[in-house]
Design an enzyme around this catalytic site. Sequence first.
Site, PDB file in Angstrom:
ATOM      1  N   LYS A 173       7.644  -8.750  -1.041  1.00 33.39           N
ATOM      2  CA  LYS A 173       6.431  -8.020  -0.696  1.00 33.39           C
ATOM      3  C   LYS A 173       5.861  -8.651   0.569  1.00 33.39           C
ATOM      4  O   LYS A 173       5.853  -9.883   0.695  1.00 33.39           O
ATOM      5  CB  LYS A 173       5.436  -8.124  -1.858  1.00 33.39           C
ATOM      6  CG  LYS A 173       4.135  -7.372  -1.646  1.00 33.39           C
ATOM      7  CD  LYS A 173       3.222  -7.468  -2.866  1.00 33.39           C
ATOM      8  CE  LYS A 173       1.944  -6.664  -2.710  1.00 33.39           C
ATOM      9  NZ  LYS A 173       1.091  -6.726  -3.931  1.00 33.39           N
ATOM     10  N   SER A 199      -0.399  -2.271  -5.737  1.00 35.67           N
ATOM     11  CA  SER A 199      -0.160  -2.384  -4.319  1.00 35.67           C
ATOM     12  C   SER A 199       1.287  -2.751  -3.967  1.00 35.67           C
ATOM     13  O   SER A 199       1.682  -2.617  -2.814  1.00 35.67           O
ATOM     14  CB  SER A 199      -1.080  -3.450  -3.719  1.00 35.67           C
ATOM     15  OG  SER A 199      -0.816  -4.709  -4.290  1.00 35.67           O
ATOM     16  N   SER A 231      -0.971  -4.904  -9.821  1.00 35.23           N
ATOM     17  CA  SER A 231      -0.071  -4.473  -8.752  1.00 35.23           C
ATOM     18  C   SER A 231       1.409  -4.763  -8.940  1.00 35.23           C
ATOM     19  O   SER A 231       2.219  -4.323  -8.120  1.00 35.23           O
ATOM     20  CB  SER A 231      -0.524  -5.063  -7.424  1.00 35.23           C
ATOM     21  OG  SER A 231      -1.605  -4.327  -6.932  1.00 35.23           O
TER      22      SER A 231
END
Length: 496
Positions: free
Chosen positions: A79, A162, A186
């Site tokens: 990420k 997210s 997330s």
Amino acid sequence: MTQPLHDLTVAELATRLKARDVSAEEVARHFLARSQTAADLGAYLAMDEEATLAQARAADALLAAGNAPALAGVPIAHKDIFVTRDFATTAGSKMLADYRSPFDATVVRRLGVGAPGQTGGAGMVTLGKLNCDEFAMGSANENSAYGVVKNPWDTARVPGGSSGGSAAAVAARLTPAATGTDTGGSIRQPASFCGITGIKPTYGRASRYGMVAFASSLDQAGPMARTAEDCALLLSAMCGPDLDRDSTSLDVPAEDFTRGLSGDLTGLRIGLPTEFFGDGLDADVRAAIDAALAELRQLGATVVDISLPRTRLAIPVYYVLAAAEASSNLSRFDGVKFGFRAPDYTDLEDMYKKTRSQGFGDEVQRRIMTGTYVLSHGYYDAYYLQAQKVRRLIAQDFQQAFTQCDVIAGPVAPSVAWGLGAHGDDPLADYLADIYTLPASLAGLPGMSVPAGFGAAGMPVGLQLIGNYLQEGRLLNVAHRLQQATDWHQRKPNGI
Ligand code: GLN
């Protein structure tokens, strides 16, 4: 042995690499080429073939030497909230466009091959950096400054957020595994929306060093992959004390989470919080959760009703506390030390103002303003302090619940993935959809999402499992047994 490399799990790839059936470089080249053909998903932000291949060759050298670490040569993507030396890090923000960190985040280092002269980790090869909501603020990956990510199950829908790029990339088999971060859901929610497996460990298990900070008392890293077994392998490498670099890191030794995977579930008490099965839950999601729970009963578990009475309060509490912490953390982005600076300004104050209003997106500015407000003189007691008190009560509710059950189960989200743009300019619609993931985050408890079948329009549904502190092994055990009895986690999106 005709299965394409991208269909293999982390565990299978590790075995084939150790057996020298395939080289790390071949595997890396396969995934890099595959990702080129799926650029329209928007999952990757940064890729650098030379950097990836250099890591792959380093992994091949470890494999050739015969004592390679557990996951040597297996690809992973991070990420874009984890800083990396080999790739730019943006945190999904214009504020950090082209930012290059001089060091790797602890989690990245622990998973990676290690630079020359540095102790390596599990030996994994980084394919690139994955799109995410700006500073991890969002539930749909629509807040990234670098475009939306599409859900591979239906490209007209969001992948969740997210960690949307991480979930989409794993579901589309652009990488066998990814890292994610979970502040209020997330990892779990995008895993649920994309039909993959993800776990957020107990707060403090994984170091936050090198994770771009959003809300420091909540942020936690975790793995996202297709199976619970893969998550166990990754989590074992990611966790462990990092006391010199993260003062909230837990002084608990690293654990091998694969050990307990096959444990018998006979007599396991699964608590179902009444508040997670109320009015707001869509019927299709409920049906999938019920089917997964029926499987767990078949495996010997018993189900008990429990209550988490302050569930509804988790939303206001979280959105006060997370915003407060964000407003403080993001004050470092002022155009002076690093990152974006507005091109035209008159004086210092004007430079701050223009840099921050041009560099941050709408949602981030909304949180900074909310956070500054709840921390300001005269409102601090009414909002921030009050939210801290309720946070404590929410954590106590869980301890009460764990006197009646061993794990808690329920939905991850009230619905399947919604359409791109469906929540439009209504941030509250996103906030409300976090209702089932926020309580465990506020309490600092481990939580995971496990594929549990399909709901409306054939979209994936995730079963959420929540454990008591440091009970990640138990969650992975339940998830693994469920995956041995079902094939939901093996289904693929059309055309993948
Ligand atoms: N959706 C939540 C938020 O927007 C959670 C995000 C996260 O876990 N990073 O804050």
